[in-house]
Design a protein around this motif. Structure first.
Motif, PDB file in Angstrom:
ATOM      1  N   HIS A  33      -3.167  10.899 -12.034  1.00 43.02           N
ATOM      2  CA  HIS A  33      -1.743  10.744 -12.326  1.00 43.02           C
ATOM      3  C   HIS A  33      -1.477  10.729 -13.826  1.00 43.02           C
ATOM      4  N   VAL A  78       1.598   5.402  -9.603  1.00 45.72           N
ATOM      5  CA  VAL A  78       0.278   5.531  -8.984  1.00 45.72           C
ATOM      6  C   VAL A  78       0.291   4.940  -7.582  1.00 45.72           C
ATOM      7  N   LYS A  79       1.024   3.852  -7.464  1.00 49.79           N
ATOM      8  CA  LYS A  79       1.128   3.212  -6.158  1.00 49.79           C
ATOM      9  C   LYS A  79       2.591   2.931  -5.851  1.00 49.79           C
ATOM     10  N   ARG A 128     -11.300  13.124  -7.044  1.00 53.84           N
ATOM     11  CA  ARG A 128     -10.166  12.560  -6.296  1.00 53.84           C
ATOM     12  C   ARG A 128     -10.719  11.620  -5.225  1.00 53.84           C
ATOM     13  N   ARG A 142      -7.890   8.830  -8.611  1.00 53.13           N
ATOM     14  CA  ARG A 142      -6.536   9.341  -8.341  1.00 53.13           C
ATOM     15  C   ARG A 142      -5.546   8.804  -9.362  1.00 53.13           C
ATOM     16  N   ALA A 143      -5.714   7.539  -9.734  1.00 50.84           N
ATOM     17  CA  ALA A 143      -4.836   6.977 -10.765  1.00 50.84           C
ATOM     18  C   ALA A 143      -5.016   7.744 -12.068  1.00 50.84           C
ATOM     19  N   THR A 149       0.962  -2.267  -0.666  1.00 50.04           N
ATOM     20  CA  THR A 149       1.133  -1.045  -1.447  1.00 50.04           C
ATOM     21  C   THR A 149       0.159   0.029  -0.968  1.00 50.04           C
ATOM     22  N   VAL A 150       0.529   1.272  -1.254  1.00 53.50           N
ATOM     23  CA  VAL A 150      -0.362   2.398  -0.938  1.00 53.50           C
ATOM     24  C   VAL A 150      -0.457   3.300  -2.155  1.00 53.50           C
ATOM     25  N   MET A 151      -1.536   4.069  -2.226  1.00 45.84           N
ATOM     26  CA  MET A 151      -1.674   5.047  -3.295  1.00 45.84           C
ATOM     27  C   MET A 151      -0.665   6.184  -3.067  1.00 45.84           C
ATOM     28  N   VAL A 152      -0.045   6.635  -4.142  1.00 45.57           N
ATOM     29  CA  VAL A 152       0.878   7.765  -4.038  1.00 45.57           C
ATOM     30  C   VAL A 152       0.111   9.034  -3.652  1.00 45.57           C
ATOM     31  N   TRP A 153      -1.053   9.194  -4.258  1.00 47.68           N
ATOM     32  CA  TRP A 153      -1.954  10.275  -3.877  1.00 47.68           C
ATOM     33  C   TRP A 153      -2.879   9.765  -2.802  1.00 47.68           C
ATOM     34  N   GLU A 186      -9.806   5.365  -5.698  1.00 46.90           N
ATOM     35  CA  GLU A 186      -8.427   5.107  -6.138  1.00 46.90           C
ATOM     36  C   GLU A 186      -8.319   5.246  -7.652  1.00 46.90           C
TER      37      GLU A 186
END
Lengths: 173, 245
Positions: free
Chosen positions: B32, B43-44, B22, B28-29, A35-39, B25
């Motif tokens: 979101h 998120v992923k 940011r 960033r989550a 998986t990867v982070m969307v951001w 991780e």
């Protein structure tokens, strides 16, 4: 099921341990490394897609004007009379079959068939080699539809007779 | 510190973004969860989902085209009256006198055609990668509804310039409705508001085109995207071959 002996730890109570159940369907969690982070990974790709789409539309709009013929005149029927291009395949079918077939049964069957597809095709595999029937059927349908669309759009002239698009152009966008 | 970061970390930025960092991780989550637009995203996602090969980004391209159509469409609405006496002249005015009118009308027209293509291509791409399989069956059904709404939006918009092309294309298109057994004539009359394409047809198509269908499309699209987000971490059968089963 009640836990016979709930243990009390500082205002918290363990009610019991039950086997885990997927939240959605037959959920199999992907491994962390798959998986990867969307951001920012997906967001940046979507932003680039948006820019590419906008540039394409701007370029087309800058160089090609939208058509505007003379004002609508109910007493002057053009020949050929053409539906928008995305209905050209239906119009072509209309010239070949009874209107009930071409105008009602075929479009109805296509929409219903698309809606029902995931319930008809119960093969769980997404491996292309294991779903050759579904892929072949869909490909044949798509190619037929594209061919009919192109024929209705470009290869039909006055009185719906066959024309070659490089000799007479009757396609309307 | 970068300017964008400084803005995010200012008092106003903090009130707006709530989670200005940011870096990790987790930041960033949190971003979101506290951002309305980003919360449409998971998120992923699985690595495969960010490759061009997997989606060709046709879904997001369709959404972008819909956005372009909304903006250019609202612009056109300022100068357009849906009556046979005005419509054609209004389109001519848009092209000849309104600033950027020709360009925005062109954009609206070509983006509409491209959206039909993009949505159809999205359907084909989803089919070929088998993304309609359980448990995503119903999102495919919603997608088919979106395809039909896209076609209806395009078709209702086709009449609005009120030129020969529009008039006769819609005459041919709605003539098909008359072939429906038993209720065909009534369906056709309901669409046209009379026996032939006329002033009531133009008004009906206009209302459908600028109000009913766009609202319906946004509503259904929201569900479509929401279900995509919910399913974004699903590992489909044989995603990694059959070895892990």
């Amino acid at each position: 099921m009640l836990d016979p002996d709930p243990r009390v730890i500082a205002n918290k109570r363990l009610l019991g341990v039950v086997p885990g159940k997927p939240g959605v369907g037959d959920r199999k969690e992907p491994a962390e490394e798959d998986t990867v982070m969307v951001w920012p990974n997906l967001l940046i790709r979507h932003a680039v897609t948006a820019l590419v789409v906008i540039v394409i539309v701007v370029l087309i709009a800058a160089f090609f004007d939208a058509p505007l013929r003379e004002i609508a005149n109910p007493t002057n029927t053009p020949n050929p009379e053409k539906a928008p291009w995305y209905f050209a395949a239906l119009q072509e079918l209309l010239a070949l079959f009874h209107p009930l077939v071409a105008g009602v049964l075929v479009p109805g069957a296509i929409i219903l068939g698309l809606v029902a597809l995931p319930y008809i095709d119960r093969n769980p595999s997404i491996d292309p080699r294991k779903r050759q029937i579904a892929r072949t059927a869909f490909t044949v349908f798509m190619l037929l539809w594209i061919a009919l669309t192109l024929i209705g759009f470009m290869f039909r002239g006055e009185n719906w007779s066959w024309v070659w698009p490089w000799e007479e152009w009757h396609g309307e966008l | 510190m970068k300017t964008s970061e400084r803005i995010r970390k200012s008092t106003i930025g903090r009130s707006f973004f709530r989670n200005p960092d940011r870096v990790t991780e987790r930041d960033r989550a949190a971003g979101h969860w506290s951002n309305f637009l980003l919360h449409l995203y998971p998120v992923k996602v699985r690595k495969v989902e960010i490759t061009f090969k997997y989606t060709a980004f046709l879904g997001v391209a369709s959404v972008v085209l819909f956005g372009i159509l909304t903006v250019t469409g609202i612009f056109l609405m300022f100068f357009y009256v849906p009556s046979p006496a005005n419509a054609y002249g209004d389109v001519q005015t848009i092209q000849n006198q309104v600033a950027f009118g020709q360009f925005l009308r062109n954009s609206h027209r070509w983006a509409a055609h491209l959206m039909v293509l993009a949505v159809a291509a999205h359907l084909a791409r989803v089919f070929y990668r088998g993304a309609y399989k359980p448990p995503k069956e119903f999102n495919w059904v919603i997608g088919v509804v979106l395809l039909v709404l896209t076609l209806l939006l395009s078709f209702t918009g086709y009449l609005l310039p009120w030129d020969q092309l529009a008039y006769w294309a819609v005459t041919v298109g709605t003539a098909m409705a008359a072939y429906v057994p038993l209720v065909g004539d009534q369906v056709q009359e309901l669409l046209l508001g009379g026996p032939t394409v006329g002033a009531p047809t133009l008004l009906r198509f206009y209302v459908l085109h600028v109000a009913v269908l766009p609202v319906a499309l946004v509503a259904v699209l929201t569900i479509h995207i929401w279900r995509w987000r919910k399913d974004s971490m699903l590992t489909m059968d044989s995603d990694q071959g059959d070895t892990d089963a």
